[in-house]
Design an enzyme around this catalytic site. Structure first.
Site, PDB file in Angstrom:
ATOM      1  N   GLY A  78       0.805  -1.215   0.000  1.00 32.65           N
ATOM      2  CA  GLY A  78       0.000   0.000   0.000  1.00 32.65           C
ATOM      3  C   GLY A  78       0.836   1.262   0.000  1.00 32.65           C
ATOM      4  O   GLY A  78       2.065   1.225   0.001  1.00 32.65           O
ATOM      5  N   GLY A  81       2.698   3.728   1.438  1.00 33.81           N
ATOM      6  CA  GLY A  81       3.371   3.928   2.716  1.00 33.81           C
ATOM      7  C   GLY A  81       3.849   5.342   2.939  1.00 33.81           C
ATOM      8  O   GLY A  81       4.000   5.786   4.080  1.00 33.81           O
ATOM      9  N   GLY A 134       6.862   7.256   6.943  1.00 31.54           N
ATOM     10  CA  GLY A 134       6.130   7.947   5.897  1.00 31.54           C
ATOM     11  C   GLY A 134       6.782   9.220   5.393  1.00 31.54           C
ATOM     12  O   GLY A 134       6.231   9.911   4.541  1.00 31.54           O
ATOM     13  N   ARG A 141      -2.162   0.267  -9.877  1.00 32.25           N
ATOM     14  CA  ARG A 141      -1.030  -0.637 -10.082  1.00 32.25           C
ATOM     15  C   ARG A 141      -1.495  -2.081 -10.263  1.00 32.25           C
ATOM     16  O   ARG A 141      -2.625  -2.436  -9.886  1.00 32.25           O
ATOM     17  CB  ARG A 141      -0.107  -0.590  -8.852  1.00 32.25           C
ATOM     18  CG  ARG A 141       0.325   0.806  -8.449  1.00 32.25           C
ATOM     19  CD  ARG A 141       0.601   0.886  -6.939  1.00 32.25           C
ATOM     20  NE  ARG A 141       0.904   2.264  -6.542  1.00 32.25           N
ATOM     21  CZ  ARG A 141       2.132   2.778  -6.492  1.00 32.25           C
ATOM     22  NH1 ARG A 141       3.165   2.009  -6.769  1.00 32.25           N
ATOM     23  NH2 ARG A 141       2.322   4.025  -6.149  1.00 32.25           N
ATOM     24  N   ASP A 185       4.093  -4.225  -7.451  1.00 36.15           N
ATOM     25  CA  ASP A 185       3.424  -3.087  -6.819  1.00 36.15           C
ATOM     26  C   ASP A 185       3.920  -1.759  -7.384  1.00 36.15           C
ATOM     27  O   ASP A 185       3.321  -0.706  -7.117  1.00 36.15           O
ATOM     28  CB  ASP A 185       3.611  -3.118  -5.299  1.00 36.15           C
ATOM     29  CG  ASP A 185       5.069  -3.215  -4.887  1.00 36.15           C
ATOM     30  OD1 ASP A 185       5.660  -4.272  -5.124  1.00 36.15           O
ATOM     31  OD2 ASP A 185       5.606  -2.241  -4.331  1.00 36.15           O
ATOM     32  N   ASN A 186       4.996  -1.785  -8.165  1.00 36.23           N
ATOM     33  CA  ASN A 186       5.516  -0.574  -8.807  1.00 36.23           C
ATOM     34  C   ASN A 186       5.186  -0.515 -10.295  1.00 36.23           C
ATOM     35  O   ASN A 186       5.751   0.294 -11.025  1.00 36.23           O
ATOM     36  CB  ASN A 186       7.035  -0.494  -8.635  1.00 36.23           C
ATOM     37  CG  ASN A 186       7.446  -0.285  -7.197  1.00 36.23           C
ATOM     38  OD1 ASN A 186       6.684   0.264  -6.404  1.00 36.23           O
ATOM     39  ND2 ASN A 186       8.642  -0.708  -6.840  1.00 36.23           N
TER      40      ASN A 186
END
EC number: 2.7.7.-
Length: 514
Positions: A99, A101, A135, A199, A269-270
């Site tokens: 997710g 971040g 973060g 994504r 995820d990228n």
């Protein structure tokens, strides 16, 4: 800036966690969580992309609220800021829920042409998906992402873009090389934009959780807003969607190859379903041509994401997306067909791209051997990728290969090396003679395909160093140069990487630490 134009269709269409709780946790059954960005006591604007702001429909900064918004210190009253949940395969292994971040969405802008643009802060504090991290973002990674995303845009490679970049006025502790030596660095926050940040991992998450109704809703949403060319219905619609994602992905990777970009962290995820370059971490433009080059220390020793592996890894990532979409199609054949065709499509587009870089009018059957000879020569002689094609445009004005190419190697050449270069140039002249277009047309193809300026890691390193010392001269110069990359505006940038940076962390390889 017209902040009132920011809207939030995503949060209205999908189930979310509405608690504003940044406690890091699993969030089954939802695609987003509401979260407020942190505020900073002494932020300072570094750069604002006014032209982009006007293009997407926000306009110029006109008030203190506008500047505060760029710092994440002001939230327009009509929006609820949020982070999205997704999953992914990282370095080939299933990582489960991941997710946003460090990314927090402000929402979406629609300009006068009806074009949609998502806006999010990066580095504005923790979210439920920060996985025990803070973060925040350091200046180093923020400058790299802002500048390289803009560079890729002007190189005509699909990408997210940078809207603004600010000092946060606080320090962030990071271990840049994962060596056990964490150090405080200047903190920064940026606003980045994209048509969408959806994504592969968004689809992987809900499919892995067997939330198939949500998977269908996500796929329908994506097709409706971002793939209007898909008009089929039922299961065929999702198969066609996968085929379009596959083509866009192949074309994006070919674009990377054309300009010499190596992503470094091609985890699922990228990967954007829109075929955009997103999540700029330990990336690099290649200096010397090396198919085995990876800019990511975390990618050693396997070099999974090396420059020459990016097409293969894109196909592997598409396999994972196909698995995620299977419950919507329930037939492996159309998915398998797209995956089987990916390699041929990718290499066709790749070789057509190389033809343009060399100034060839068309792809011929013999060109495969020619390209293989070229790759071998480039690797063995350690030739600078960008400068090789810049020099090649002047071939007609110089009879000696040694004189023309003499200063673009990362090794000392001997006579046998120069003979190998001469032999290749002879093959190139022979291949040029087979063109059915004029030499002027050939050069025009080359000049439109081969950038004179690429944003090398050592330039980013120097720019970051200057900003850490309160100077912006190099930043402004780089911004000027990257907006016209096919013109040699600054000859001092059109040189190979200085030898003093060969082994400097941040100039050739980086870690994922940011």
């Amino acid at each position: 800036m017209n902040l009132d134009k920011i809207i939030q269709p995503f949060t209205k269409e999908f189930p979310g966690d509405l608690s504003y709780n940044t406690y890091q946790r699993q969030t089954p059954g939802v695609l987003f969580s509401l979260v407020n960005p942190v505020t900073f006591e002494n932020p300072e604007l570094i750069i604002f992309n006014e032209k982009l702001s006007e293009e997407i429909g926000l306009g110029k900064t006109e008030s203190d609220h506008d500047i505060a918004f760029l710092h994440s210190n002001y939230i327009p009253p009509q929006i609820k800021t949020y982070a999205t949940a997704y999953a992914g395969h990282q370095f080939g292994n299933w990582a489960g829920q991941l997710g946003d971040g460090r990314a927090i969405y402000a929402g979406e802008i629609i300009n006068e042409k009806g074009q949609k643009t998502e806006i999010q802060w990066k580095g504005a504090g923790a979210t439920p998906y920060s996985r025990n991290a803070d973060g925040r973002a350091v200046l180093r990674s923020t400058v790299r992402e802002y500048l390289m995303s803009e560079a890729m845009h002007f190189l005509n490679v699909p990408t997210s873009r940078g809207l603004s970049m600010s000092f946060t006025g606080e320090n962030v502790v990071r271990d840049i090389m994962y060596s056990g030596n964490p150090k405080p660095e200047m903190g920064a926050v940026m606003i980045r934009t994209a048509e969408s940040f959806l994504r592969f991992g968004h689809f992987e998450l809900v499919s892995a959780r067997k939330e198939y109704d949500l998977l269908k809703k996500l796929a329908d949403f994506t097709i409706k807003y971002y793939f209007p060319e898909i008009t089929s219905e039922g299961k065929e619609k999702y198969a066609e969607f996968f085929n379009e994602v596959s083509k866009r992905t192949a074309e994006m990777i070919v674009g990377w190859s054309r300009v010499g970009f190596t992503h470094g962290v091609m985890n699922t995820d990228n990967m954007s379903v829109l075929g955009l370059t997103i999540d700029y971490g330990p990336f690099s433009m290649i200096d010397e041509y090396d198919l085995n080059f990876t800019p990511n220390t975390t990618d050693l020793p396997g070099r999974r994401y090396a420059f020459g592996q990016q097409g293969k890894i894109a196909q592997w990532n598409l396999w994972q997306l196909a698995n995620a979409l299977f419950p919507l199609i329930e037939d492996s054949q159309p998915l398998q067909k797209t995956l089987d065709e990916f390699s041929n499509y990718f290499w066709l587009k790749h070789d057509e791209m190389l033809c343009k870089k060399f100034g060839f009018d068309d792809l011929k059957e013999s060109d495969e051997d020619f390209f293989n000879d070229w790759q071998r020569m480039m690797q063995e002689l350690k030739v600078d990728y960008t400068l090789f094609f810049t020099k090649l445009e002047y071939l007609d004005k110089c009879e000696s290969s040694k004189e023309l190419f003499g200063d673009i190697f990362y090794k000392d050449l001997n006579e046998n090396d120069y003979k190998q270069l001469d032999d290749f140039i002879k093959k190139y002249r022979t291949r040029l003679s087979a063109n059915e277009i004029s030499r002027e047309e050939s050069l025009d193809l080359m000049q439109k395909s081969n950038p004179k300026f690429t944003l090398r890691n050592y330039l980013l390193f120097e720019c970051i160093d200057e900003l850490n010392n309160g100077k912006k001269d190099l930043l402004n110069k780089i911004v000027n140069a990257l907006q016209n990359p096919y013109v040699e505006k600054y000859p001092e940038f059109s040189v190979k990487r200085p030898a003093k940076y060969d082994d400097t962390p941040g100039c050739s390889m980086l870690s994922c630490s940011s």
